[in-house]
Write a protein that holds these residues in place. Structure first.
Motif, PDB file in Angstrom:
ATOM      1  N   UNK A 449       0.975  -1.130   0.122  1.00  0.00           N
ATOM      2  CA  UNK A 449      -0.147  -0.087   0.081  1.00  0.00           C
ATOM      3  C   UNK A 449       0.753   1.232  -0.012  1.00  0.00           C
ATOM      4  N   UNK A 450       0.267   2.392  -0.587  1.00  0.00           N
ATOM      5  CA  UNK A 450       0.851   3.512  -0.638  1.00  0.00           C
ATOM      6  C   UNK A 450       1.700   3.953   0.756  1.00  0.00           C
ATOM      7  N   UNK A 451       0.992   3.838   1.817  1.00  0.00           N
ATOM      8  CA  UNK A 451       1.647   4.197   2.867  1.00  0.00           C
ATOM      9  C   UNK A 451       2.791   3.473   3.574  1.00  0.00           C
ATOM     10  N   UNK A 452       2.946   2.340   2.786  1.00  0.00           N
ATOM     11  CA  UNK A 452       4.026   1.678   3.190  1.00  0.00           C
ATOM     12  C   UNK A 452       5.241   1.622   2.215  1.00  0.00           C
ATOM     13  N   UNK A 453       5.327   2.450   1.241  1.00  0.00           N
ATOM     14  CA  UNK A 453       6.152   2.748   0.233  1.00  0.00           C
ATOM     15  C   UNK A 453       7.707   3.034   1.074  1.00  0.00           C
ATOM     16  N   UNK A 454       8.730   2.400   0.589  1.00  0.00           N
ATOM     17  CA  UNK A 454       9.873   2.413   1.326  1.00  0.00           C
ATOM     18  C   UNK A 454      11.047   2.482   0.362  1.00  0.00           C
ATOM     19  N   UNK A 455      11.927   3.647   0.439  1.00  0.00           N
ATOM     20  CA  UNK A 455      13.122   3.612  -0.216  1.00  0.00           C
ATOM     21  C   UNK A 455      14.050   2.619  -0.011  1.00  0.00           C
ATOM     22  N   UNK A 456      14.152   2.308   1.273  1.00  0.00           N
ATOM     23  CA  UNK A 456      15.049   1.141   1.619  1.00  0.00           C
ATOM     24  C   UNK A 456      14.760  -0.026   0.902  1.00  0.00           C
ATOM     25  N   UNK A 457      13.527  -0.495   0.869  1.00  0.00           N
ATOM     26  CA  UNK A 457      13.102  -1.782   0.133  1.00  0.00           C
ATOM     27  C   UNK A 457      13.667  -1.754  -1.316  1.00  0.00           C
ATOM     28  N   UNK A 458      13.266  -0.810  -2.078  1.00  0.00           N
ATOM     29  CA  UNK A 458      13.724  -0.413  -3.525  1.00  0.00           C
ATOM     30  C   UNK A 458      15.360  -0.693  -3.581  1.00  0.00           C
ATOM     31  N   UNK A 459      15.990  -0.202  -2.888  1.00  0.00           N
ATOM     32  CA  UNK A 459      17.330  -0.165  -2.760  1.00  0.00           C
ATOM     33  C   UNK A 459      17.846  -1.399  -2.383  1.00  0.00           C
ATOM     34  N   UNK A 460      17.294  -2.064  -1.487  1.00  0.00           N
ATOM     35  CA  UNK A 460      17.667  -3.436  -0.986  1.00  0.00           C
ATOM     36  C   UNK A 460      17.456  -4.358  -1.889  1.00  0.00           C
ATOM     37  N   UNK A 482      -0.931   4.943  -5.492  1.00  0.00           N
ATOM     38  CA  UNK A 482       0.209   6.085  -5.358  1.00  0.00           C
ATOM     39  C   UNK A 482      -0.329   7.324  -5.776  1.00  0.00           C
ATOM     40  N   UNK A 483      -0.237   8.311  -4.747  1.00  0.00           N
ATOM     41  CA  UNK A 483      -0.858   9.740  -5.204  1.00  0.00           C
ATOM     42  C   UNK A 483       0.243  10.599  -5.702  1.00  0.00           C
ATOM     43  N   UNK A 484      -0.011  10.991  -6.971  1.00  0.00           N
ATOM     44  CA  UNK A 484       0.911  11.885  -7.742  1.00  0.00           C
ATOM     45  C   UNK A 484       0.075  13.325  -8.384  1.00  0.00           C
ATOM     46  N   UNK A 485       0.514  14.345  -8.056  1.00  0.00           N
ATOM     47  CA  UNK A 485       0.290  15.645  -8.714  1.00  0.00           C
ATOM     48  C   UNK A 485       0.650  15.682 -10.143  1.00  0.00           C
ATOM     49  N   UNK A 486      -0.150  16.438 -10.881  1.00  0.00           N
ATOM     50  CA  UNK A 486      -0.052  16.391 -12.300  1.00  0.00           C
ATOM     51  C   UNK A 486       1.323  17.108 -12.586  1.00  0.00           C
ATOM     52  N   UNK A 487       1.741  18.025 -11.768  1.00  0.00           N
ATOM     53  CA  UNK A 487       3.096  18.704 -12.125  1.00  0.00           C
ATOM     54  C   UNK A 487       4.273  17.937 -11.869  1.00  0.00           C
ATOM     55  N   UNK A 496      10.921  12.420 -26.081  1.00  0.00           N
ATOM     56  CA  UNK A 496       9.733  12.681 -25.174  1.00  0.00           C
ATOM     57  C   UNK A 496       8.755  11.392 -25.168  1.00  0.00           C
ATOM     58  N   UNK A 497       9.406  10.238 -24.577  1.00  0.00           N
ATOM     59  CA  UNK A 497       8.577   9.282 -24.765  1.00  0.00           C
ATOM     60  C   UNK A 497       9.119   8.241 -23.520  1.00  0.00           C
ATOM     61  N   UNK A 498       9.677   8.961 -22.483  1.00  0.00           N
ATOM     62  CA  UNK A 498       9.858   8.238 -21.327  1.00  0.00           C
ATOM     63  C   UNK A 498       8.869   8.998 -20.177  1.00  0.00           C
ATOM     64  N   UNK A 499       8.183   8.147 -19.451  1.00  0.00           N
ATOM     65  CA  UNK A 499       7.135   8.550 -18.521  1.00  0.00           C
ATOM     66  C   UNK A 499       8.074   8.661 -17.163  1.00  0.00           C
ATOM     67  N   UNK A 500       7.812   9.626 -16.487  1.00  0.00           N
ATOM     68  CA  UNK A 500       8.669   9.636 -15.106  1.00  0.00           C
ATOM     69  C   UNK A 500       7.935  10.526 -14.328  1.00  0.00           C
ATOM     70  N   UNK A 501       7.737  10.066 -12.844  1.00  0.00           N
ATOM     71  CA  UNK A 501       7.199  10.731 -11.918  1.00  0.00           C
ATOM     72  C   UNK A 501       7.965  10.294 -10.410  1.00  0.00           C
ATOM     73  N   UNK A 502       8.113  11.048  -9.532  1.00  0.00           N
ATOM     74  CA  UNK A 502       8.751  10.615  -8.178  1.00  0.00           C
ATOM     75  C   UNK A 502       7.683  10.694  -7.341  1.00  0.00           C
ATOM     76  N   UNK A 503       7.705   9.817  -6.345  1.00  0.00           N
ATOM     77  CA  UNK A 503       6.954   9.682  -5.046  1.00  0.00           C
ATOM     78  C   UNK A 503       7.540   9.134  -3.982  1.00  0.00           C
ATOM     79  N   UNK A 504       7.356   9.835  -2.593  1.00  0.00           N
ATOM     80  CA  UNK A 504       7.970   9.134  -1.604  1.00  0.00           C
ATOM     81  C   UNK A 504       9.495   8.870  -1.694  1.00  0.00           C
ATOM     82  N   UNK A 546      19.918   6.565  -6.040  1.00  0.00           N
ATOM     83  CA  UNK A 546      18.343   6.978  -5.911  1.00  0.00           C
ATOM     84  C   UNK A 546      17.418   5.749  -6.375  1.00  0.00           C
ATOM     85  N   UNK A 547      16.561   5.331  -5.540  1.00  0.00           N
ATOM     86  CA  UNK A 547      15.908   4.302  -5.920  1.00  0.00           C
ATOM     87  C   UNK A 547      14.982   4.474  -6.882  1.00  0.00           C
ATOM     88  N   UNK A 548      14.930   3.498  -7.737  1.00  0.00           N
ATOM     89  CA  UNK A 548      14.023   3.442  -8.914  1.00  0.00           C
ATOM     90  C   UNK A 548      13.151   2.447  -9.367  1.00  0.00           C
TER      91      UNK A 548
END
Length: 562
Positions: A449-460, A482-487, A496-504, A546-548
């Protein structure tokens, strides 16, 4: 967006253990810390010392040695290991090699010169009993270095095959692996250490033949080979594919960006292309004229470029044929069957039969048999199983019908031959078959769930990037809502064919997204809720990690206009 969670969804306490356990590895530390102690003594392979003695005898006697290539990545790797080893270890060997005329496996007696003393068949030939006998009657010895399942050991050849060696524990070693073991046996008799020079070719052969890389010995040898790429053609291919491989040599990247190029050259190349490919693997020092720039370059540089072009041509031909086969499936209502049998005739280039069969099995999520008439009354073709279907061994399943002349190869990837009169019986039988399809969408290790998103898990998880491939598929996870603002959402890159956004603090990225798709999902609204399935990686820049998440699929579940 269909998915299923495998394992126990333990993303909080022991995520890495959970990932390995769901792939059949109960003790990950064993797999991650292998050393040479996991390798088995080559002497456990039946007949290997007899075969080594026979080769040395023929070389010392000045006999002509004829070596038959097999038409796939493992086959070319196998013959390259053997010939490169012989050229390095002996002087003035009377050696010739033969490429197959098409996708045929094994040796043809008519192609063997009468003055030959020894025939060696790497990565095939175990069940060529008639050919072995015919060659023996001509006074020609035969050595087979193979890994394919067969019924019995030949009486007229020296067969070294891990499947026929009761004392050899590892049945998940490809032809290149058996040839490497044979070279170790030669090392032992000659008092030298040359076999390890060709571990890179062993790695490519085993990866290309999709061996089970949970097998400790196979995994150790493959990893060791990838640590030290020596073959000049492999080096050039890796340079050519550097961008796609992200400058990283690992199991996954060799599987997706090196083996397919070699296979394309074998499947789709002209006779001259195939000869050049093998010569390049055999460390030839020839130079080839590059017309476009009017320069001479190494055969390896030229071959690496040619392979890339051949793969592009192959894929275009594959896609064109796939469209025609899709029409056949629709016209004949074949999609309703649990097993697809299709007569492809002139619709499909015979050299692409296996490749297209594999793609159809994945697309339709069911086993596939593609057939074409070889001669009057006889059809040949390729069978491919579906790993999430109800048949674990499709080759054995077809053999048990009693309708095939042969089904030869691996459990779920093999060649077939059947009499024309048996095809209606086969279709009738398969129409009645109700094989369960256990596919339930994309397999993910964790649902988070969104509230459990963790940078550490992605890196691990990302830190284990080099461990995945073959029977250890790369982990995937799904983040919910995942909650993301349009900006914060954009298409980036030159095209211009790579979708990108950042969250937590986690960077999400998806390649090859069309403008229409982006506008459809994100053109109106201020806040978006997304479910995202992706793979973990680490983007390192100037020492910062940077976790990706590399997005596999996503779905916009809700949109707020403010």
């Amino acid at each position: 967006m269909r998915y299923t969670v495998i394992g126990d969804n333990d993303y909080l306490f022991n995520p890495i253990d959970s990932i390995f356990k769901s792939r059949g590895v109960d003790n990950k530390d064993v797999i991650l810390n292998l050393d040479e102690s996991c390798c088995h003594d080559y002497k456990l392979l039946k007949n290997i010392e007899l075969a080594a003695d026979k080769l040395i005898q023929h070389i010392e006697n000045g006999s002509k040695i004829f070596i038959q290539a097999d038409p796939d990545c493992d086959g070319y790797s196998s013959i390259s290991i053997l010939i490169n080893y012989i050229n390095k270890s002996f002087k003035d060997v009377n050696l010739v090699w033969q490429l197959p005329e098409g996708k045929e496996h094994g040796v043809k007696v008519k192609n063997v010169p009468d003055d030959t003393g020894l025939v060696v068949i790497p990565d095939s030939g175990s069940n060529q009993y008639a050919e072995h006998k015919a060659l023996k009657e001509k006074g020609i010895d035969v050595i087979v270095l193979d890994h394919h399942i067969c019924e019995k050991e030949s009486e007229n050849a020296i067969v070294v095959n891990n499947q026929l060696s009761p004392l050899y524990p590892n049945k998940n070693l490809s032809g290149a692996g058996v040839v490497y073991k044979f070279c170790l046996a030669l090392d032992g008799k000659l008092g030298i250490q040359n076999a390890d020079n060709y571990l890179d070719l062993l790695a490519v052969g085993n990866i290309g033949d999709m061996m089970d890389l949970r097998e400790p010995e196979t995994r150790y040898l493959v990893k060791k080979g990838l640590e030290n790429i020596k073959n000049p053609l492999l080096k050039e291919i890796i340079i050519k594919q550097d961008y796609s491989m992200n400058s990283t040599v690992n199991i996954h990247n060799i599987s997706f960006f090196v083996c397919p190029l070699i296979n394309a050259g074998i499947r789709f190349g002209s006779k001259e292309d195939k000869i050049q490919l093998l010569e390049a693997l055999l460390e030839s020092e020839k130079e080839v004229h590059y017309k476009k720039k009017d320069v001479y370059e190494s055969i390896q540089t030229a071959t690496a470029r040619d392979l890339s072009n051949l793969r592009n041509r192959q894929n275009k031909a594959r896609d064109k044929s796939a469209e025609k086969i899709a029409a056949l499936i629709e016209e004949n209502n074949l999609h309703e069957r649990s097993i697809l049998t299709i007569k492809v005739g002139e619709v499909l280039d015979k050299n692409l039969t296996g490749l297209v069969a594999n793609n159809l099995a994945k697309e339709h999520k069911k086993p596939v048999v593609l057939l074409r008439e070889k001669e009057q009354g006889v059809f040949t073709g390729s069978g491919r199983g579906y790993d999430k279907g109800g048949i674990s061994n499709f080759r054995e399943y077809l053999l048990n019908t009693g309708l095939f002349n042969f089904c030869e190869g691996h459990d779920n990837s093999f060649g077939v031959e059947i009499k024309a009169e048996n095809i209606p019986l086969l279709e009738e039988l398969l129409q009645k078959s109700k094989v369960s399809n256990t596919d339930s969408g994309i397999e993910v290790d964790f649902e988070i769930p969104y509230e459990d998103m963790s940078r550490d898990l992605v890196i691990k998880v990302g830190e284990f990037k080099n461990e995945w491939g073959s029977t250890l598929p790369e982990p995937k996870l799904i983040y919910k809502e995942i909650v993301v603002d349009s900006s914060d959402i954009a298409l980036i890159g030159k095209k211009k064919n790579t979708l990108k956004f950042t969250s937590n603090g986690i960077e999400f990225i998806k390649f090859f997204v069309k403008q229409e798709e982006f506008e459809r999902n994100f053109d109106s609204g201020e806040t978006f809720y997304l479910d995202v399935i992706g793979k973990c990686s680490i983007n390192e820049w100037n020492g910062n990690k940077t976790p990706q998440i590399e997005i596999v699929d996503y779905k916009v579940t809700d949109t707020l206009l403010f």
